[in-house]
Design a protein around this motif. Structure first.
Motif, short mmCIF file in Angstrom:
data_model
loop_
_atom_site.label_atom_id
_atom_site.label_comp_id
_atom_site.label_asym_id
_atom_site.label_seq_id
_atom_site.Cartn_x
_atom_site.Cartn_y
_atom_site.Cartn_z
N LYS A 52 0.83 -1.20 0.00
CA LYS A 52 0.00 0.00 0.00
C LYS A 52 0.86 1.26 0.00
O LYS A 52 0.62 2.21 -0.75
CB LYS A 52 -0.93 0.00 1.22
CG LYS A 52 -1.94 1.14 1.26
CD LYS A 52 -2.85 1.01 2.46
CE LYS A 52 -3.89 2.12 2.49
NZ LYS A 52 -4.77 2.06 3.67
N SER A 53 1.91 1.28 0.84
CA SER A 53 2.75 2.47 0.96
C SER A 53 3.53 2.76 -0.30
O SER A 53 3.71 3.92 -0.69
CB SER A 53 3.72 2.30 2.14
OG SER A 53 3.04 2.28 3.37
N LEU A 54 4.01 1.72 -0.96
CA LEU A 54 4.79 1.94 -2.19
C LEU A 54 3.93 2.61 -3.25
O LEU A 54 4.43 3.44 -4.03
CB LEU A 54 5.35 0.61 -2.69
CG LEU A 54 6.47 0.02 -1.84
CD1 LEU A 54 6.71 -1.44 -2.19
CD2 LEU A 54 7.76 0.82 -1.99
N GLY A 55 2.65 2.28 -3.27
CA GLY A 55 1.75 2.96 -4.20
C GLY A 55 1.33 4.32 -3.72
O GLY A 55 1.20 5.27 -4.50
N ALA A 56 1.14 4.46 -2.40
CA ALA A 56 0.67 5.73 -1.83
C ALA A 56 1.71 6.83 -1.98
O ALA A 56 1.38 7.99 -2.25
CB ALA A 56 0.32 5.56 -0.36
N SER A 57 2.99 6.50 -1.82
CA SER A 57 4.04 7.52 -1.89
C SER A 57 4.18 8.11 -3.28
O SER A 57 4.77 9.19 -3.45
CB SER A 57 5.37 6.93 -1.43
OG SER A 57 5.79 5.88 -2.28
N ALA A 58 3.62 7.44 -4.29
CA ALA A 58 3.70 7.96 -5.66
C ALA A 58 2.98 9.29 -5.82
O ALA A 58 3.23 10.02 -6.78
CB ALA A 58 3.13 6.94 -6.64
N LYS A 59 2.09 9.62 -4.87
CA LYS A 59 1.37 10.90 -4.95
C LYS A 59 2.33 12.08 -4.91
O LYS A 59 2.01 13.17 -5.39
CB LYS A 59 0.36 11.01 -3.79
CG LYS A 59 -0.72 9.96 -3.78
CD LYS A 59 -1.83 10.29 -2.79
CE LYS A 59 -1.38 10.40 -1.35
NZ LYS A 59 -0.93 9.10 -0.79
N ALA A 60 3.49 11.88 -4.30
CA ALA A 60 4.46 12.96 -4.15
C ALA A 60 5.40 13.07 -5.34
O ALA A 60 6.37 13.84 -5.29
CB ALA A 60 5.25 12.79 -2.86
N GLY A 61 5.17 12.32 -6.40
CA GLY A 61 5.99 12.43 -7.59
C GLY A 61 7.42 12.03 -7.38
O GLY A 61 7.72 11.07 -6.65
#
Length: 512
Positions: free
Chosen positions: A373-382
């Motif tokens: 989940k976190s690896l996908g969530a952190s993508a929000k920050a580019g």
């Protein structure tokens, strides 16, 4: 497989998506049936289990105890031997609270130079130089004892009869403000409420208390006032009860609105945008569509000197080593890790784990554990450098990508972002989380077309078009950026039209 290769109709070549060349799992773009053949990177794989869309299919044999990899990162270890074509999920993938090595920055990243051409929007310029995307009157409860009263005050104003240039009167009721331990908990509540009272989207504010609570209104008035003008405080006890407090508040608000009606939107640089980044009701497509697209928007904002603020500490666990590498300097990296380690200590008090974060809906959507989940969530920050790390509800002052320490629980997280001063929020969701905020526009981005179509009243952007083959990550990122400018200029979001107003401060201590 590149996302540009995805066609609308499922074929063996486009029915599963591999995110990185080292991955031994792929994500089913469509439901996969036993006996079907998929082709990933030129290699055929026969499907051995019925696999729902968004869930993982094994590409190469994974021995028991070996790592499953997605995004080029380990997301857990196989509980048993897993054969190519099998479904990988919580039944055969174990969460591992693993230690990762950190690559600390050894240089100082400068702030970006202003672009040759600066985008603009129409906003309300405040006396401290910040810019509001809305112009509200806030009525804030100092404690639960005033919660009903502030609701009554706000509801007494007819939205159809407001003066020009005034967006409304919004209430901030909550269940806190008394029965607190004195210390970090009360300090955090005061920081949160002060951030609301002095928010750039607030043109005037009232703080209302009962009069005898722990969180006294005097903290927000006089020399401690969070704003220099258009702030009024009163208590039910001094006003003569609830009805009298409502009437006194209405008179003061009418005076405030007469002044506010003279304020107009003016053209301002888009560098004045502070965009909060949040996700909720995530699914496995979140890290393929909406979050990377929002990351493109975040990078565009960072490049012009605007701010993109990533929240949800619990959903950085498992990706923290990637974020540390992006810190502006060693000091920012250490601040960020301090919040991660502080959250670990916080959870240990209650016997909790970061892996308690994924909800049943997250897992139904294909996410097996917090690492994935976190690896996908952190993508929000580019991909931009992390320029600063701040605590919950702390005022954001840095341009670029900023991290804020918040829980992953959506209403508490966006409350921290808003109290920190963000004037827009972008919220990605795969399951259709319905949420907003009283005075900050929340842009809702669906990760898949099915959710978007089922909940069009709630969703502003359909990032599911990426896996449908109708758009690229970059195109949807540009669409989000353009919508941010229009929203900042006054265009209403779905959450605003529906009247969402979730406000939940983070209580970190015991109830006394």
């Amino acid at each position: 497989m590149g996302l540009l290769d995805i066609a609308k109709l499922p074929t063996a070549e486009n029915s599963a998506i591999r995110m990185h060349e080292s991955d031994n799992v792929a994500i089913a773009r469509v439901p996969l049936s036993v006996g079907a053949t998929i082709v990933v990177a030129g290699n055929p794989v026969v499907v051995r289990d019925n696999i729902p869309a968004g869930h993982k299919v094994c590409l190469t044999a994974i021995a028991a105890g070996s790592a499953a990899r997605r995004y080029g990162q380990a997301i857990g270890r196989a509980r048993v031997d897993i054969a190519p074509g099998q479904h990988i999920h919580v039944h055969n993938l174990a969460f591992e609270d693993h230690e990762v090595g950190f690559e600390f920055p050894t240089r100082e990243v400068p702030y970006p130079a202003p672009p040759a051409i600066m985008p603009t929007f129409q906003g309300f310029v405040r006396e401290d130089g910040r810019v509001g995307t809305r112009n509200y009157v806030a009525v804030v409860a100092a404690s639960n004892c005033a919660a009903h009263t502030v609701d009554w005050i706000a509801e007494s104003f007819d939205p159809a009869s407001l003066p020009a240039n005034v967006d409304g009167v919004v209430a901030f009721p909550h269940g806190e403000g008394c029965g607190h331990t004195i210390g970090p908990d009360t300090e955090q509540l005061r920081r949160t409420l002060a951030g609301v009272l002095n928010h750039p989207n607030i043109g005037a504010a009232l703080i209302v208390g009962l009069g005898c609570e722990v969180n006294q209104i005097d903290h927000y008035l006089g020399p401690n006032a969070p704003r220099s003008k258009r702030l009024h405080g009163l208590t039910l006890q001094s006003a003569g009860g609830t009805r009298a407090a409502v009437e006194a508040s209405r008179k003061r608000i009418q005076e405030f609105m007469e002044e506010m009606s003279a304020e107009k939107r003016v053209t301002v640089p888009a560098s004045k945008i502070q965009l909060g980044l949040n996700c909720g009701g995530s699914d496995s497509f979140s890290g393929i569509t909406a979050n990377p697209a929002l990351g493109v928007c975040s990078d565009m904002l960072a490049a012009i000197g605007a701010s993109a603020v990533l929240a949800e500490t619990t959903e950085c666990f498992g990706a923290e080593h990637l974020l540390v590498k992006r810190a502006r300097n060693r000091e920012v990296a250490e601040k960020f890790l301090g919040y991660i380690n502080g959250y670990k200590k916080y959870l240990r008090q209650f016997g909790g784990s970061f892996d308690d974060n994924p909800s049943p809906g997250n897992k139904e959507g294909g996410l097996s554990n917090i690492l994935e989940k976190s690896l996908g969530a952190s993508a929000k920050a580019g991909t931009s450098p992390m320029m600063d790390a701040v605590d919950y509800a702390e005022t954001v002052t840095s341009p670029g990508f900023v991290f804020m320490n918040t829980p992953g629980y959506d209403p508490v997280s966006i409350t921290g972002l808003a109290a920190g001063g963000v004037n827009l929020i972008a919220f990605t969701t795969g399951r259709g989380s319905a949420i907003g905020f009283p005075n900050v526009p929340v842009i809702k981005i669906a990760t898949n077309t099915s959710t978007y179509k089922r909940m069009q009243d709630n969703m502003d952007v359909n990032a599911g078009r990426i896996v449908d083959g109708d758009a690229t990550v970059e195109q949807v990122g540009q669409e989000i950026f353009d919508l941010c400018l229009r929203t900042a200029s006054g265009e209403k979001t779905c959450a605003e039209r529906l009247g969402h107003k979730e406000f939940v401060p983070w209580r970190i201590g015991p109830v006394l």
